[in-house]
Design a protein around this motif. Structure first.
Motif, mmCIF file in Angstrom:
data_model
loop_
_atom_site.group_PDB
_atom_site.id
_atom_site.type_symbol
_atom_site.label_atom_id
_atom_site.label_comp_id
_atom_site.label_asym_id
_atom_site.label_seq_id
_atom_site.Cartn_x
_atom_site.Cartn_y
_atom_site.Cartn_z
ATOM 1 N N GLY A 21 35.211 66.830 83.665
ATOM 2 C CA GLY A 21 34.496 67.600 82.657
ATOM 3 C C GLY A 21 34.368 66.917 81.312
ATOM 4 O O GLY A 21 33.967 67.551 80.326
ATOM 5 N N LEU A 22 34.681 65.618 81.243
ATOM 6 C CA LEU A 22 34.618 64.901 79.970
ATOM 7 C C LEU A 22 33.255 64.254 79.720
ATOM 8 O O LEU A 22 32.991 63.773 78.612
ATOM 9 N N VAL A 23 32.420 64.238 80.750
ATOM 10 C CA VAL A 23 31.040 63.759 80.611
ATOM 11 C C VAL A 23 30.135 64.762 81.309
ATOM 12 O O VAL A 23 30.382 65.129 82.459
ATOM 13 N N SER A 24 29.101 65.213 80.622
ATOM 14 C CA SER A 24 28.186 66.204 81.206
ATOM 15 C C SER A 24 27.308 65.570 82.279
ATOM 16 O O SER A 24 27.159 64.342 82.349
ATOM 17 N N LYS A 25 26.735 66.409 83.118
ATOM 18 C CA LYS A 25 25.830 65.928 84.162
ATOM 19 C C LYS A 25 24.668 65.156 83.552
ATOM 20 O O LYS A 25 24.323 64.053 84.021
ATOM 21 N N GLU A 26 24.056 65.710 82.519
ATOM 22 C CA GLU A 26 22.886 65.075 81.904
ATOM 23 C C GLU A 26 23.221 63.671 81.407
ATOM 24 O O GLU A 26 22.488 62.706 81.673
ATOM 25 N N ILE A 27 24.350 63.529 80.684
ATOM 26 C CA ILE A 27 24.717 62.234 80.128
ATOM 27 C C ILE A 27 25.190 61.285 81.229
ATOM 28 O O ILE A 27 24.892 60.084 81.199
ATOM 29 N N ALA A 28 25.915 61.802 82.216
ATOM 30 C CA ALA A 28 26.384 60.965 83.327
ATOM 31 C C ALA A 28 25.211 60.326 84.055
ATOM 32 O O ALA A 28 25.250 59.145 84.421
ATOM 33 N N LEU A 29 24.145 61.086 84.247
ATOM 34 C CA LEU A 29 22.957 60.547 84.917
ATOM 35 C C LEU A 29 22.260 59.502 84.041
ATOM 36 O O LEU A 29 21.723 58.508 84.545
ATOM 37 N N LYS A 30 22.289 59.714 82.725
ATOM 38 C CA LYS A 30 21.697 58.715 81.826
ATOM 39 C C LYS A 30 22.514 57.425 81.841
ATOM 40 O O LYS A 30 21.942 56.329 81.740
ATOM 41 N N ILE A 31 23.829 57.548 81.962
ATOM 42 C CA ILE A 31 24.677 56.354 82.061
ATOM 43 C C ILE A 31 24.378 55.619 83.365
ATOM 44 O O ILE A 31 24.325 54.380 83.396
ATOM 45 N N CYS A 32 24.167 56.365 84.444
ATOM 46 C CA CYS A 32 23.753 55.751 85.715
ATOM 47 C C CYS A 32 22.465 54.962 85.526
ATOM 48 O O CYS A 32 22.320 53.838 86.039
ATOM 49 N N ASN A 33 21.518 55.538 84.793
ATOM 50 C CA ASN A 33 20.256 54.840 84.533
ATOM 51 C C ASN A 33 20.487 53.548 83.751
ATOM 52 O O ASN A 33 19.843 52.529 84.008
ATOM 53 N N ASP A 34 21.422 53.619 82.796
ATOM 54 C CA ASP A 34 21.727 52.418 82.002
ATOM 55 C C ASP A 34 22.359 51.338 82.872
ATOM 56 O O ASP A 34 22.063 50.148 82.710
ATOM 57 N N ILE A 35 23.260 51.725 83.766
ATOM 58 C CA ILE A 35 23.879 50.746 84.673
ATOM 59 C C ILE A 35 22.813 50.123 85.566
ATOM 60 O O ILE A 35 22.797 48.909 85.794
ATOM 61 N N ASP A 36 21.899 50.967 86.044
ATOM 62 C CA ASP A 36 20.781 50.471 86.846
ATOM 63 C C ASP A 36 19.964 49.449 86.063
ATOM 64 O O ASP A 36 19.568 48.406 86.590
ATOM 65 N N ALA A 37 19.720 49.749 84.787
ATOM 66 C CA ALA A 37 18.940 48.844 83.934
ATOM 67 C C ALA A 37 19.665 47.512 83.735
ATOM 68 O O ALA A 37 19.033 46.448 83.695
ATOM 69 N N VAL A 38 20.995 47.556 83.600
ATOM 70 C CA VAL A 38 21.786 46.330 83.464
ATOM 71 C C VAL A 38 21.627 45.461 84.709
ATOM 72 O O VAL A 38 21.445 44.242 84.614
ATOM 73 N N ILE A 39 21.663 46.085 85.877
ATOM 74 C CA ILE A 39 21.535 45.335 87.124
ATOM 75 C C ILE A 39 20.133 44.740 87.244
ATOM 76 O O ILE A 39 19.969 43.584 87.655
ATOM 77 N N GLN A 40 19.123 45.507 86.874
ATOM 78 C CA GLN A 40 17.747 44.990 86.919
ATOM 79 C C GLN A 40 17.586 43.806 85.963
ATOM 80 O O GLN A 40 16.964 42.790 86.299
ATOM 81 N N HIS A 41 18.157 43.938 84.768
ATOM 82 C CA HIS A 41 18.084 42.865 83.774
ATOM 83 C C HIS A 41 18.832 41.621 84.261
ATOM 84 O O HIS A 41 18.349 40.491 84.091
ATOM 85 N N THR A 42 20.002 41.842 84.874
ATOM 86 C CA THR A 42 20.781 40.727 85.409
ATOM 87 C C THR A 42 20.024 40.024 86.531
ATOM 88 O O THR A 42 20.034 38.791 86.619
ATOM 89 N N GLU A 43 19.356 40.798 87.377
ATOM 90 C CA GLU A 43 18.571 40.200 88.465
ATOM 91 C C GLU A 43 17.441 39.340 87.909
ATOM 92 O O GLU A 43 17.180 38.239 88.401
#
Length: 332
Positions: A199-221
Motif C-alpha cells: 500500500g505504499l505505492v498506488s495502482k496509478e503510480i505503480a503502472l506509471k513506474i512500469c511505463n518508465d521501466i519499459d521506456a528505459v529498456i526501449q532506450h537501452t535497446e
C-alpha cells in the motif's frame, strides 16, 4: 611499518628545522608525545596515521603494499541518510565524474545485477521512486513512517531533483560498457510489486513506474543497436553484453589511460572504493573474461537481441497485469 611511515613523511617534509615540532603541530600534541611516536616508543593510532597521511599527501594504501601484498585499503564514502545528504551524494558524485568526461579514454564497466544509475536519473516517476526506496532503506525515521510514495513525491525538494538530473546528464558523456543477464530488471520489478502490495505505492503510480521501466529498456535497446549513447556530446560508445555464465554484482570498474578504480557495493548507495593496482588489474581481467564469454548484443544478431529485450518487456507486462489484477481483487 611505523618507521617506514615516518621516514616517508620526513622525506616529504618542508620543515628544515624540526620534523618533531612539525608532527606535533599537525597532530596537536606535545613535543615529547611526537618524539615518542617518531622514535617508535609509542604506537600511532589509526586516526593519527590518517591525519598525517592526508597532510603529507601520502597513500597509506601504497605503504601497506610495501609491507604485505595481500593487504589493501579501501575507501568508504559517506552514506546518504536523508534528503539533504542524498542531494549532497549526487553533487559529490557529479564533482567526481565531471573531470572524467574530459578524458576520451574514460570507460565505465558495469556488472549489472540491477539497472544502473546511468539509466534512471531522468525526470521520471522511476527516478523519484528510486529515491523514495533508497531513503526507506537508509533512513530509520522514514523506514518507520507510513508515508506513501504518492505523498512523499509531492514533497521532494526541487534542488534534490536538479542534482539527480545533473548527474544523469554527466553519464551521457562517458563511454559505458554494461553486462546484463535475464534477471537484471527482475529486482526492480519485484521491489515495485512489494511496495504496491504493502500500500505504499498506488495502482496509478505503480503502472506509471512500469511505463518508465519499459521506456528505459526501449532506450537501452536503441543505444545497444547504435552502440552509442543518445545525446552524447563526445559521441561516446555504449556496449551491452548478455552474460549467462557468471553472477552479476552491481560493481563498477572505472578505467582511464592512467588508472583503474573499482567500486564494490557495500550497502544501498555506498561502495568500497579500491585503487590497489594489482586488485584493479585482476578485476579488470575478470570483467574482460566475462565479456569474452558473453554476447555483445549489437553483433549478436537481430533474433538474439530481440529475444533478450522482448523477454524483459514480457516481465514488465507480467508485473503490470498483476498490479491491475490485485487492485481489482482488493475491491471485491
Amino acid at each position: 611499518m611505523q618507521k617506514h611511515f615516518f621516514d616517508t613523511l620526513k622525506s616529504k617534509s618542508s620543515n628544515n628545522h624540526s620534523f618533531i615540532e612539525e608532527v606535533a603541530g599537525i597532530l596537536d600534541i606535545g613535543y615529547d608525545a611526537a618524539y615518542r611516536r617518531i622514535n617508535l616508543k609509542t604506537n600511532l593510532t589509526l586516526e593519527e596515521s590518517v591525519i598525517l597521511a592526508r597532510h603529507y599527501k601520502v597513500s597509506l594504501n601504497k605503504l601497506f603494499e610495501l609491507e604485505n601484498t595481500n593487504t589493501i585499503l579501501t575507501e568508504l564514502p559517506p552514506e546518504p541518510k536523508d534528503e539533504t545528504t542524498l542531494e549532497m551524494w549526487f553533487k559529490v558524485s557529479l564533482q567526481n565524474l565531471a573531470p572524467l568526461t574530459k578524458l576520451r579514454s574514460t570507460e565505465f564497466i558495469w556488472s549489472g545485477k540491477d539497472i544502473s544509475l546511468f539509466h534512471t536519473l531522468t525526470d521520471s516517476y522511476l527516478t523519484r521512486y528510486k529515491m523514495y526506496v533508497w531513503l526507506k532503506d537508509l533512513n530509520e525515521e522514514m523506514a518507520l513512517s507510513k508515508i506513501t510514495f504518492d505523498e512523499w513525491m509531492q514533497t521532494i525538494p526541487k534542488s534534490l531533483l536538479d542534482s539527480a538530473f545533473a548527474l544523469g546528464e554527466v553519464y551521457k558523456n562517458i563511454n559505458i560498457t554494461e553486462l546484463w543477464n535475464d534477471n537484471t530488471v527482475t529486482g526492480t520489478l519485484q521491489q515495485l510489486l512489494y511496495y504496491f502490495e504493502t500500500g505504499l505505492v498506488s495502482k496509478e503510480i505503480a503502472l506509471k513506474i512500469c511505463n518508465d521501466i519499459d521506456a528505459v529498456i526501449q532506450h537501452t535497446e536503441k543505444q545497444t543497436i547504435n552502440q552509442s549513447i543518445s545525446g552524447s556530446k563526445n559521441k561516446n560508445f555504449f556496449r551491452l553484453y548478455k552474460c549467462d555464465l557468471h553472477m552479476l554484482t552491481n560493481s563498477l570498474m572505472v578505467t582511464t589511460s592512467f588508472q583503474k578504480t573499482f567500486f564494490v557495493p557495500f550497502t544501498v548507495l555506498s561502495y568500497l572504493k579500491v585503487e590497489h593496482e594489482d586488485t584493479c588489474n585482476q578485476m579488470y581481467d575478470f570483467l574482460q573474461k566475462q565479456m569474452s564469454n558473453s554476447k555483445l548484443l549489437a553483433k549478436a544478431g537481430e533474433k538474439d537481441r530481440a529475444l533478450f529485450f522482448n523477454k524483459i518487456h514480457s516481465k514488465i507486462e507480467m508485473i503490470r497485469k498483476k498490479i491491475i489484477l490485485e487492485d481489482a481483487m482488493s475491491v471485491l
